[in-house]
Write an enzyme that holds these catalytic residues in place. Structure first.
Site, short mmCIF file in Angstrom:
data_model
loop_
_atom_site.label_atom_id
_atom_site.label_comp_id
_atom_site.label_asym_id
_atom_site.label_seq_id
_atom_site.Cartn_x
_atom_site.Cartn_y
_atom_site.Cartn_z
N HIS A 1 0.82 -1.21 0.00
CA HIS A 1 0.00 0.00 0.00
C HIS A 1 0.86 1.26 0.00
O HIS A 1 2.07 1.22 0.27
CB HIS A 1 -0.97 0.00 1.18
N CYS B 1 3.42 -5.00 6.43
CA CYS B 1 3.04 -4.57 5.08
C CYS B 1 4.24 -4.02 4.33
O CYS B 1 5.32 -3.82 4.90
CB CYS B 1 1.95 -3.50 5.16
#
Length: 341
Positions: free
Chosen positions: A182, A198
């Site tokens: 992301h 992440c």
């Protein structure tokens, strides 16, 4: 004349001659108001890449007429070359889109931030399972507890969509629970260990990748602190600081030996031996710049000194660019005086 630009990712046609190295290293001389952070973002690099390539250059105040090395030569990850491949120690991802009919196969590469110690991203294979525009983020209790303990500040339980959301404005979910690729609201941290598993992208890189990426795209994460490649009849090697918390991973020296074993024999038979001192130095002092191991090729310092320097006169990004928004186009004087090498 003034021109405006937002730099994009590095895109290369996949070599057809068996080569596994793409791109070129360049040297620039920035104007005094630019920092290494400005250069790293403009050339789509991460913090670790720009600082390891310029160990004696101040991050915030490069001296006037400083030659800054831009390490935009990359050794491609091990095959298969399909979908997304993330190499954790390299802090970089590679996207191998399905070629369009009649078009050459390509690779697109982006710098990423990786997980902090104790929050390791899973290794192995998965796929992109969903895509989200303007995601909100419910902060896990474990992350809130850690932040309170380390920073003395209470995080909110929920971040709404917007430029201050740590998820950024675009997110791509993998098959691993809670693991996303992301954008970020702290782009100056790209290339560092900042996440809780992440992988973070510059907002502009996420904006470029998001519409191209289809749900179901293969997603592979590897832990390879040593890369060896072939190009121009030479053997190339790059090394990166390892991520120690992964179990059962070979030591960098062991990995290098396994990758180089056959190439060493082939080089000897061809009368072009490899320089083992360069291998040892790369393992002892990791460098983001791939180096030729052929004994008859110039040393890296010699090769870099011979590169001509380009003038870099783009305006700095500014402090307002450190959120999840896309940066404003920046101006550059393309008639700036040339810089002597």
């Amino acid at each position: 004349m003034l021109v405006s630009t937002i730099a994009g990712a590095a895109t290369f046609a996949l070599p057809k001659d068996g080569s596994t190295v793409v791109g070129e290293v360049k040297v620039v001389v920035p104007t005094p108001d630019n920092t290494l952070l400005d250069l790293m973002r403009h050339f789509d690099l991460g913090y670790d890449e720009i600082t390891s390539a310029n160990p004696r250059v101040s991050v915030w105040t490069p001296k006037a007429n400083t030659r800054v090395v831009i390490p935009t030569r990359f050794i491609l990850p091990p095959k298969p070359w399909e979908g997304i491949v993330v190499n954790i120690p390299q802090r970089r991802m590679y996207y191998f889109p399905v070629p369009k009919k009649g078009q050459p196969a390509q690779v697109i590469t982006y710098p990423i931030s990786i997980a902090r110690e104790g929050w390791s991203t899973p290794l192995g294979t998965s796929k992109v399972t969903a895509k989200y525009r303007d995601p909100g983020w419910f902060v896990p209790k474990s992350i809130r507890d850690e932040h309170r303990e380390e920073e003395g500040v209470e995080l909110p339980e929920y971040f709404p969509p917007g430029p201050d959301n740590p998820m950024g404005m675009l997110a791509m979910r993998t098959g691993w629970p809670g693991i996303y690729l992301h954008a970020t609201n702290r782009p100056w941290g790209i290339g560092m260990r900042t996440s809780h598993g992440c992988m973070h992208l510059y907002p502009e890189d996420a904006a470029e990748l998001f519409p191209q990426l289809k749900v179901g795209t293969p997603f592979r994460v590897i832990n390879q602190p040593v890369l060896v490649g072939d190009a121009g009849g030479q053997v190339w090697m790059a090394s990166y600081d390892g991520v120690a918390e992964y179990p059962d991973q070979p030591a960098p020296a062991t990995l290098a030996a396994s990758l180089l074993d056959q190439r060493i024999m082939e080089a000897v038979l061809a009368g072009q031996p490899l320089d083992q001192d360069r291998v040892r130095k790369l393992l002892a002092d990791p460098s983001a710049i791939p180096q030729s191991l052929n004994a008859d090729s110039p040393a890296l310092s010699t090769a870099l000194a011979a590169l001509p320097a380009e003038s870099y006169a783009f305006a700095p990004y500014g402090i307002d660019a450190n959120d999840a928004s896309l940066p404003e186009p920046r101006q550059h004087r393309d008639d700036a005086a040339s810089v002597a090498p």
